[in-house]
Design a protein around this motif. Structure first.
Motif, PDB file in Angstrom:
ATOM      1  N   ARG A  58      -8.315   4.607   4.586  1.00 23.88           N
ATOM      2  CA  ARG A  58      -8.567   5.699   3.638  1.00 23.88           C
ATOM      3  C   ARG A  58      -7.581   5.618   2.481  1.00 23.88           C
ATOM      4  O   ARG A  58      -6.419   5.289   2.671  1.00 23.88           O
ATOM      5  CB  ARG A  58      -8.386   7.058   4.310  1.00 23.88           C
ATOM      6  N   SER A  59      -8.049   5.994   1.330  1.00 21.45           N
ATOM      7  CA  SER A  59      -7.186   6.091   0.158  1.00 21.45           C
ATOM      8  C   SER A  59      -6.273   7.297   0.318  1.00 21.45           C
ATOM      9  O   SER A  59      -6.751   8.404   0.592  1.00 21.45           O
ATOM     10  CB  SER A  59      -8.035   6.242  -1.102  1.00 21.45           C
ATOM     11  N   ARG A  60      -4.981   7.103   0.143  1.00 24.33           N
ATOM     12  CA  ARG A  60      -4.051   8.239   0.184  1.00 24.33           C
ATOM     13  C   ARG A  60      -4.310   9.183  -0.979  1.00 24.33           C
ATOM     14  O   ARG A  60      -4.112  10.378  -0.875  1.00 24.33           O
ATOM     15  CB  ARG A  60      -2.608   7.749   0.102  1.00 24.33           C
ATOM     16  N   ARG A  61      -4.734   8.611  -2.087  1.00 19.40           N
ATOM     17  CA  ARG A  61      -4.945   9.399  -3.297  1.00 19.40           C
ATOM     18  C   ARG A  61      -6.184  10.277  -3.195  1.00 19.40           C
ATOM     19  O   ARG A  61      -6.143  11.458  -3.510  1.00 19.40           O
ATOM     20  CB  ARG A  61      -5.043   8.455  -4.501  1.00 19.40           C
ATOM     21  N   GLY A  95      -8.513  10.244  -0.311  1.00 18.08           N
ATOM     22  CA  GLY A  95      -8.968  10.551   1.039  1.00 18.08           C
ATOM     23  C   GLY A  95     -10.269   9.861   1.405  1.00 18.08           C
ATOM     24  O   GLY A  95     -10.737   9.967   2.534  1.00 18.08           O
ATOM     25  N   THR A 148      -2.519  -3.539   3.815  1.00 17.26           N
ATOM     26  CA  THR A 148      -3.279  -3.204   5.022  1.00 17.26           C
ATOM     27  C   THR A 148      -3.243  -4.355   6.017  1.00 17.26           C
ATOM     28  O   THR A 148      -2.982  -4.158   7.208  1.00 17.26           O
ATOM     29  CB  THR A 148      -4.731  -2.852   4.649  1.00 17.26           C
TER      30      THR A 148
END
Length: 165
Positions: free
Chosen positions: A19-22, A24, A62
């Motif tokens: 998932r993108s931290r920015r 979600g 990742t």
């Protein structure tokens, strides 16, 4: 997609969703497949990256984290990458990440009604310290310019480390 992942997990795979931290949002996935704790071997497979993750520092980080987990947390001896021999992009990625090409398993499986030759790659525990150092040097903030572009390629960092530079 949920049923596909459920089936994969029932077969013993551990599915990792990225998932993108920015935002979600889901940007990719990769699975630990065919785990063999007795022999300390696991394969990374079913790798898929959304366009936003492809060819990005997030992708490299990742895969670094996945490998680190295999060697440092699980204590495994061998980490495998297998792909269709005609999948040039996957083969380039494996090599870029530091997997060593081991050969082609001819007519390894039948996929979509046709024979599939499978290219096999691996990392092993004795290689991990050098691979880890290269990943960490590549991921360091000073390896990126003000526009977020890499200064040195991961392959070049590994090569210079091998030469003792």
């Amino acid at each position: 997609m949920g049923a596909w992942i459920d089936g994969f997990q029932k077969a013993g795979a551990v599915v990792n969703v990225f998932r993108s931290r920015r935002t979600g949002s889901i940007v990719g996935m990769g699975s630990y497949m065919r785990p063999d704790p007795a022999n300390g071997v696991v394969e990374i497979g079913a790798v898929a990256h959304a366009p936003v993750m492809q060819r990005s520092p997030v992708s490299t980080e990742t895969h670094y984290l996945l490998a680190r987990h295999v060697f440092e947390d699980l204590g495994y001896r061998r980490y495998e990458w297998k792909c269709h021999n005609e999948n040039a992009a996957s083969k380039r990625t494996a090599e870029r990440l530091g997997f060593t090409f081991e050969g082609i398993f001819r007519q390894h499986i039948v996929s979509k009604g046709a024979n599939r030759d499978t290219a096999w790659y691996s990392m092993i525990d004795s290689e991990w310290p050098a691979l880890k150092a290269a990943f960490e040097a590549w991921l360091a903030p000073e390896n990126f310019d003000q526009n977020g572009r890499q200064v040195r390629r991961l392959e070049d960092i590994r090569a210079s480390q091998m030469r003792g530079e």
